[in-house]
Design a protein around this motif. Structure first.
Motif, PDB file in Angstrom:
ATOM      1  N   SER A  93     -29.093  58.395  52.821  1.00 50.34           N
ATOM      2  CA  SER A  93     -30.091  58.805  51.826  1.00 50.34           C
ATOM      3  C   SER A  93     -31.303  59.437  52.494  1.00 50.34           C
ATOM      4  N   GLY A  94     -31.652  58.943  53.681  1.00 51.35           N
ATOM      5  CA  GLY A  94     -32.778  59.530  54.408  1.00 51.35           C
ATOM      6  C   GLY A  94     -32.489  60.945  54.865  1.00 51.35           C
ATOM      7  N   ILE A  95     -31.245  61.190  55.301  1.00 50.84           N
ATOM      8  CA  ILE A  95     -30.862  62.543  55.709  1.00 50.84           C
ATOM      9  C   ILE A  95     -30.939  63.497  54.520  1.00 50.84           C
ATOM     10  N   VAL A  96     -30.499  63.022  53.356  1.00 50.45           N
ATOM     11  CA  VAL A  96     -30.586  63.846  52.147  1.00 50.45           C
ATOM     12  C   VAL A  96     -32.043  64.164  51.827  1.00 50.45           C
ATOM     13  N   GLU A  97     -32.919  63.153  51.910  1.00 47.77           N
ATOM     14  CA  GLU A  97     -34.337  63.366  51.619  1.00 47.77           C
ATOM     15  C   GLU A  97     -34.950  64.364  52.597  1.00 47.77           C
ATOM     16  N   ILE A  98     -34.625  64.213  53.879  1.00 46.41           N
ATOM     17  CA  ILE A  98     -35.164  65.122  54.902  1.00 46.41           C
ATOM     18  C   ILE A  98     -34.671  66.550  54.665  1.00 46.41           C
ATOM     19  N   THR A  99     -33.401  66.684  54.293  1.00 46.67           N
ATOM     20  CA  THR A  99     -32.838  68.007  54.038  1.00 46.67           C
ATOM     21  C   THR A  99     -33.525  68.678  52.856  1.00 46.67           C
TER      22      THR A  99
END
Length: 200
Positions: A93-99
């Protein structure tokens, strides 16, 4: 996973030092951490192994010195250690938010970069609370959009940074975070106080 292994070994070492098994545990930890280092780096050169072993030995020696000076004890509960199982979801979920933030930034919308504060149940010398504080800092910071900068045991507050506001992870709450008991955003709170002072 290597973070949790290091924490468990540190706790085991703290008990072993008092019982006279320090050198054996030190050697075991040195071999284990070196093996993990070789596994994650994929190194096959002998001189790199020697350099890695020397660096790890220096690090472990420093940890021993710090531990003996602090004389801190730990109380590791399996329920707390196993809270790590939630981190894969937080990473995804953090990778999605960063993207999403990156795409918005490329489109001209600047990232927020927020420093936030929440309450945290902790103490300076309580072994259980000290252990949970360490676990919360290590586990929570694995997520790319949630970096714990520190926990103030005197004021029972945790300071963390995000580039996009999101809720405090359930895992962190399990380890002691108390949402809504402190100022959530110190920057916003300071601006509100300044605005009130100007109006007066």
């Amino acid at each position: 996973m290597h973070v949790s292994v290091a924490i468990v070994n540190a706790v085991k070492f703290s008990h072993a030092t008092r019982s006279g098994r320090g050198p054996l545990v030190f050697a075991s930890a040195l071999v284990l951490v070196l093996a993990l280092w070789m596994l994650f780096t994929g190194s096959k050169q002998a001189h790199e192994w020697v350099a890695g072993a020397f660096s790890i030995a220096c690090t472990l020696s420093l940890l021993i010195v710090v531990y003996r000076e602090q004389s801190q004890t730990f109380d590791l509960r399996w329920s707390d250690a196993l809270a790590l199982w939630r981190t894969p979801w937080y990473v995804v979920s953090g990778i999605v938010e960063i993207t999403v933030v990156l795409l918005k930034d490329l489109a001209g919308h600047r990232a927020e970069s927020i420093f936030r504060v929440c309450g945290f149940r902790t103490a300076k010398e309580d072994p259980l609370l000290v252990t949970r504080r360490a676990l919360a800092t290590a586990y929570t910071s694995i997520a790319p959009n949630f970096i714990v900068l520190g926990v103030d045991h005197q004021q029972s507050r945790m300071l963390f940074h995000q580039i996009q506001r999101s809720s405090v992870p359930r895992m962190t709450k399990q380890l002691g975070a108390e949402v809504g008991t402190r100022e959530d955003n110190p920057g916003d709170a300071a601006a509100q106080r300044q605005q009130k002072a100007e109006q007066q």
